[in-house]
Design an enzyme around this catalytic site. Structure first.
Site, PDB file in Angstrom:
ATOM      1  N   SER A  96       0.831  -1.203   0.000  1.00  0.00           N
ATOM      2  CA  SER A  96       0.000   0.000   0.000  1.00  0.00           C
ATOM      3  C   SER A  96       0.863   1.250   0.000  1.00  0.00           C
ATOM      4  O   SER A  96       0.348   2.362  -0.012  1.00  0.00           O
ATOM      5  CB  SER A  96      -0.928   0.008   1.219  1.00  0.00           C
ATOM      6  N   HIS A 151      -4.312  -4.852  -4.664  1.00  0.00           N
ATOM      7  CA  HIS A 151      -4.382  -4.221  -3.353  1.00  0.00           C
ATOM      8  C   HIS A 151      -5.737  -4.491  -2.696  1.00  0.00           C
ATOM      9  O   HIS A 151      -6.764  -3.987  -3.137  1.00  0.00           O
ATOM     10  CB  HIS A 151      -4.133  -2.706  -3.492  1.00  0.00           C
ATOM     11  N   GLU A 195      -7.997  -3.131  -5.696  1.00  0.00           N
ATOM     12  CA  GLU A 195      -7.401  -2.240  -6.694  1.00  0.00           C
ATOM     13  C   GLU A 195      -6.400  -3.049  -7.514  1.00  0.00           C
ATOM     14  O   GLU A 195      -5.498  -3.678  -6.942  1.00  0.00           O
ATOM     15  CB  GLU A 195      -6.699  -1.063  -6.009  1.00  0.00           C
ATOM     16  N   ASN A 255      -6.228   4.838  -0.795  1.00  0.00           N
ATOM     17  CA  ASN A 255      -5.339   5.474   0.190  1.00  0.00           C
ATOM     18  C   ASN A 255      -4.942   6.889  -0.209  1.00  0.00           C
ATOM     19  O   ASN A 255      -4.680   7.736   0.652  1.00  0.00           O
ATOM     20  CB  ASN A 255      -4.089   4.620   0.417  1.00  0.00           C
TER      21      ASN A 255
HETATM   22  N1  3HC Z   1     -13.827 -11.757   8.537  1.00  0.00           N
HETATM   23  C1  3HC Z   1     -15.040 -11.968   8.010  1.00  0.00           C
HETATM   24  N2  3HC Z   1     -16.083 -11.112   8.160  1.00  0.00           N
HETATM   25  C2  3HC Z   1     -15.857  -9.990   8.878  1.00  0.00           C
HETATM   26  C3  3HC Z   1     -14.612  -9.705   9.464  1.00  0.00           C
HETATM   27  C4  3HC Z   1     -13.570 -10.643   9.262  1.00  0.00           C
HETATM   28  N3  3HC Z   1     -12.354 -10.471   9.774  1.00  0.00           N
HETATM   29  N4  3HC Z   1     -14.717  -8.519  10.117  1.00  0.00           N
HETATM   30  C5  3HC Z   1     -15.964  -8.079   9.951  1.00  0.00           C
HETATM   31  N5  3HC Z   1     -16.664  -8.969   9.221  1.00  0.00           N
HETATM   32  C6  3HC Z   1     -18.053  -8.872   8.809  1.00  0.00           C
HETATM   33  C7  3HC Z   1     -19.027  -9.290   9.859  1.00  0.00           C
HETATM   34  O1  3HC Z   1     -19.267 -10.676   9.841  1.00  0.00           O
HETATM   35  C8  3HC Z   1     -20.268  -8.489   9.490  1.00  0.00           C
HETATM   36  O2  3HC Z   1     -20.969  -9.095   8.437  1.00  0.00           O
HETATM   37  P1  3HC Z   1     -22.555  -8.810   8.193  1.00  0.00           P
HETATM   38  O3  3HC Z   1     -22.780  -7.349   8.287  1.00  0.00           O
HETATM   39  O4  3HC Z   1     -22.804  -9.361   6.827  1.00  0.00           O
HETATM   40  O5  3HC Z   1     -23.222  -9.570   9.291  1.00  0.00           O
HETATM   41  C9  3HC Z   1     -19.694  -7.200   8.942  1.00  0.00           C
HETATM   42  O6  3HC Z   1     -18.341  -7.494   8.603  1.00  0.00           O
HETATM   43  C10 3HC Z   1     -19.726  -6.096   9.942  1.00  0.00           C
HETATM   44  O7  3HC Z   1     -19.010  -6.517  11.091  1.00  0.00           O
HETATM   45  P2  3HC Z   1     -19.436  -6.146  12.568  1.00  0.00           P
HETATM   46  O8  3HC Z   1     -20.932  -6.077  12.669  1.00  0.00           O
HETATM   47  O9  3HC Z   1     -18.716  -7.040  13.497  1.00  0.00           O
HETATM   48  O10 3HC Z   1     -18.783  -4.733  12.796  1.00  0.00           O
HETATM   49  P3  3HC Z   1     -19.045  -3.357  12.073  1.00  0.00           P
HETATM   50  O11 3HC Z   1     -20.411  -3.252  11.550  1.00  0.00           O
HETATM   51  O12 3HC Z   1     -18.513  -2.395  13.040  1.00  0.00           O
HETATM   52  O13 3HC Z   1     -18.090  -3.426  10.784  1.00  0.00           O
HETATM   53  C11 3HC Z   1     -16.067  -3.167   9.601  1.00  0.00           C
HETATM   54  C12 3HC Z   1     -16.729  -3.643  10.885  1.00  0.00           C
HETATM   55  C13 3HC Z   1     -16.441  -4.125   8.467  1.00  0.00           C
HETATM   56  C14 3HC Z   1     -14.577  -3.236   9.835  1.00  0.00           C
HETATM   57  C15 3HC Z   1     -16.584  -1.733   9.273  1.00  0.00           C
HETATM   58  O14 3HC Z   1     -16.442  -0.914  10.390  1.00  0.00           O
HETATM   59  C16 3HC Z   1     -15.872  -1.094   8.123  1.00  0.00           C
HETATM   60  O15 3HC Z   1     -16.189  -1.348   6.965  1.00  0.00           O
HETATM   61  N6  3HC Z   1     -14.898  -0.215   8.430  1.00  0.00           N
HETATM   62  C17 3HC Z   1     -14.090   0.475   7.447  1.00  0.00           C
HETATM   63  C18 3HC Z   1     -12.956  -0.430   7.057  1.00  0.00           C
HETATM   64  C19 3HC Z   1     -12.056   0.208   6.066  1.00  0.00           C
HETATM   65  O16 3HC Z   1     -12.209   1.356   5.689  1.00  0.00           O
HETATM   66  N7  3HC Z   1     -11.074  -0.570   5.634  1.00  0.00           N
HETATM   67  C20 3HC Z   1     -10.093  -0.093   4.744  1.00  0.00           C
HETATM   68  C21 3HC Z   1      -8.939   0.370   5.526  1.00  0.00           C
HETATM   69  S1  3HC Z   1      -7.653   0.973   4.486  1.00  0.00           S
HETATM   70  C22 3HC Z   1      -6.835  -0.408   4.014  1.00  0.00           C
HETATM   71  O17 3HC Z   1      -7.110  -1.522   4.364  1.00  0.00           O
HETATM   72  C23 3HC Z   1      -5.717  -0.166   3.084  1.00  0.00           C
HETATM   73  C24 3HC Z   1      -4.378  -0.417   3.705  1.00  0.00           C
HETATM   74  O18 3HC Z   1      -3.501  -0.425   2.634  1.00  0.00           O
HETATM   75  C25 3HC Z   1      -3.930   0.630   4.702  1.00  0.00           C
END
Ligand code: 3HC
Length: 304
Positions: free
Chosen positions: A137, A158, A170, A208
């Site tokens: 990333s 990505h 990506e 990002n």
């Molecule tokens: N494995 C499988 N499923 C997962 C999981 C995992 N590790 N973590 C969460 N889930 C699923 C849950 O089962 C749930 O599914 P459902 O809605 O279909 O029942 C869903 O995700 C939502 O989970 P929770 O209800 O436990 O929790 P939240 O509603 O708080 O969601 C989240 C958690 C999915 C992390 C949400 O907050 C989110 O989308 N956050 C933003 C994440 C984001 O922006 N990520 C990108 C970061 S940048 C990046 O990665 C790039 C890097 O290069 C820096």
């Protein structure tokens, strides 16, 4: 003996075997999603302890996925888990693990030299048709690809954290990535049930590039004393529909990771320097070892 230049080699049209380097959160997530969707996957890391951690990440995430797919049926849940795990092998031998690969995805430490060293080794060990990808990333894909003689079969894939949940991938093409390599990568994403978007080899690609400057500006709002992290998080969730506010997201991504990305971009000099100007609040937290969720404390506190 026919001499073949790299551009004459056809990328595989039907990828079956994938080897993933790195069994951390991203690597394990990629292994899981690939295995769930019928690819034969080998997960590689430096030692058995790392591989065990990767398997544990996959195990707990798969349980969630299986419960969601079959909420009332324990037997079907078990079947989904077993079927997926049957597609996963592990290895600490990089060369042996690559010899049947159609696609190699690297998700190891974000260090250019380490990645180049790995790919240079794999360039000799993997079949000539194998596609190489990095999940980096923060580093240019073209710089990593330079360590190989297969620039035409090299690209970026990505993924986003948590990999099993986030729908996006990506797909990065460098100036050298061939059209059929790119098409193969899109096909792999679709077969993993992800939505691919394409982007040139630029800092931060799409997500990002937008997300990190936005998170840095949130930190500056706090530093200027204009609003609190809590209020900014509430504001962006309820006012802009983001699933997490910027401070929750920073803790989730890791403050050390965020700092690493920003420092790298500043050094690279390809982005407006005001967007990546250092923020003392971030530098101090990282210096204190407060990396966010993974260390138990960042902007918020967590039970480890
Ligand atoms: N494995 C499988 N499923 C997962 C999981 C995992 N590790 N973590 C969460 N889930 C699923 C849950 O089962 C749930 O599914 P459902 O809605 O279909 O029942 C869903 O995700 C939502 O989970 P929770 O209800 O436990 O929790 P939240 O509603 O708080 O969601 C989240 C958690 C999915 C992390 C949400 O907050 C989110 O989308 N956050 C933003 C994440 C984001 O922006 N990520 C990108 C970061 S940048 C990046 O990665 C790039 C890097 O290069 C820096």
């Amino acid at each position: 003996l026919a001499f073949s230049t790299s551009s004459q080699v056809q990328a595989p049209t039907n990828v079956k075997n994938i080897t993933v380097f790195g069994s951390g959160l991203m690597g394990a997530g990629i292994v899981q999603v690939a295995a769930q969707n019928g690819f034969q996957v080998t997960m590689v890391d430096l030692n058995e302890a790392a591989l065990k951690r990767g398997q544990d990440i996959i195990g707990s995430s798969l349980k969630r996925v299986a419960k969601k797919a079959h909420p009332e049926d324990a037997a079907k849940q078990k079947e989904l888990i077993e079927k997926t795990m049957a597609n996963v092998k592990t290895s600490t031998d990089s060369e042996a693990a690559s010899k049947d690969a159609d696609l190699i995805i690297e998700a190891i430490v974000e260090n250019l030299e380490t990645k180049q060293k790995l790919f240079s080794l794999l360039d000799k060990a993997a079949p000539e048709h194998a596609l190489f990808c990095s999940n980096t990333s923060s580093l240019p894909i073209g710089d990593i690809a330079k360590a190989t003689k297969r620039g035409d079969r090299f690209g970026g894939l990505h993924f986003f954290n948590p990999v099993p949940q986030m729908k996006l991938v990506e797909v990065i093409r460098t100036e050298q990535t061939s059209q059929d390599s790119f098409d193969s990568l899109l096909d792999v994403c679709n077969r993993m049930k992800k939505t691919p978007v394409s982007c040139k080899d630029t800092p931060g690609f799409i997500v990002n590039r937008l997300l990190v400057p936005y998170m840095m500006e949130s930190l500056r709002i706090v530093e200027r004393g204009e609003a609190s992290p809590k209020d900014i998080d509430v504001a962006m969730k309820l006012g802009a529909g983001f699933p997490m506010g910027p401070f929750e997201l920073a803790d989730f991504v890791g403050l050390d990771t965020m700092k690493f990305i920003v420092d790298g971009w500043r050094k690279e000099g390809k982005i407006d320097e005001n967007l990546v100007a250092p923020v003392k609040l971030l530098d101090d937290l990282v210096a204190e070892g407060n990396f966010g969720r993974k260390s138990g404390k960042g902007f918020y506190e967590y039970n480890k």
